[in-house]
Scaffold this motif. Structure first.
Motif, mmCIF file in Angstrom:
data_model
loop_
_atom_site.group_PDB
_atom_site.id
_atom_site.type_symbol
_atom_site.label_atom_id
_atom_site.label_comp_id
_atom_site.label_asym_id
_atom_site.label_seq_id
_atom_site.Cartn_x
_atom_site.Cartn_y
_atom_site.Cartn_z
ATOM 1 N N SER A 126 38.556 -80.805 5.240
ATOM 2 C CA SER A 126 39.328 -80.716 4.010
ATOM 3 C C SER A 126 40.788 -80.997 4.298
ATOM 4 O O SER A 126 41.307 -80.669 5.368
ATOM 5 C CB SER A 126 39.176 -79.329 3.389
ATOM 6 O OG SER A 126 40.014 -79.195 2.265
ATOM 7 N N THR A 139 31.070 -81.194 5.803
ATOM 8 C CA THR A 139 31.260 -79.748 5.765
ATOM 9 C C THR A 139 29.922 -79.036 5.690
ATOM 10 O O THR A 139 29.107 -79.303 4.797
ATOM 11 C CB THR A 139 32.130 -79.361 4.562
ATOM 12 O OG1 THR A 139 33.440 -79.916 4.737
ATOM 13 C CG2 THR A 139 32.239 -77.846 4.432
ATOM 14 N N PRO A 175 34.689 -85.117 4.178
ATOM 15 C CA PRO A 175 34.434 -83.844 3.477
ATOM 16 C C PRO A 175 32.944 -83.528 3.343
ATOM 17 O O PRO A 175 32.561 -82.349 3.407
ATOM 18 C CB PRO A 175 35.089 -84.076 2.112
ATOM 19 C CG PRO A 175 36.197 -85.026 2.399
ATOM 20 C CD PRO A 175 35.655 -85.956 3.461
#
Length: 122
Positions: free
Chosen positions: A121, A91, A88
């Motif tokens: 995600s 990102t 994550p």
């Protein structure tokens, strides 16, 4: 003029993979080292990977070492970034760059593409 265009971003689950491409034009690609950078909202621009003109030398940011691999095809004027085991925290908008100037996490010069969004995600 110099033109850089990234593609290949998207939404991927943690642990997944993506391959980014950057097609270039307007300069002799094989004469220049190239780089991938990323920037998440509210965060500094971060060097992800750099590659030498011939592709025989690479350098990675600490956060992506062992997971990402940069490569280039000088015959196709194209730069690549293979991203594996995505997290994550990866990102961000990913940019390819020629002659970049990044000072204190700010993009201040050089040639940059428009960027491609990578979202990790579940």
């Amino acid at each position: 003029q110099v033109h850089l265009k990234e593609s290949g971003g998207g939404l991927v689950q943690p642990g997944g993979s993506l391959r980014l491409s950057c097609v270039t034009s307007g300069f002799t690609f094989s004469n220049y080292a190239m780089g991938w950078y990323r920037q998440a909202p509210g965060k500094e621009c971060e060097m992800v990977a750099q590659i030498s003109r011939a592709g025989d030398s690479t350098k990675y940011g600490d956060s992506v070492k062992g997971r990402f691999a940069v490569s280039r095809d000088n015959a196709k004027n194209t730069l690549y970034l293979q991203m594996n085991n995505l997290k994550p925290e990866d990102t961000a908008v990913y940019y390819c760059a020629k002659d970049p100037t990044v000072i204190a996490g700010r993009r201040l010069g050089g040639y940059w593409g428009q960027g491609t969004q990578v979202t990790v995600s579940s």
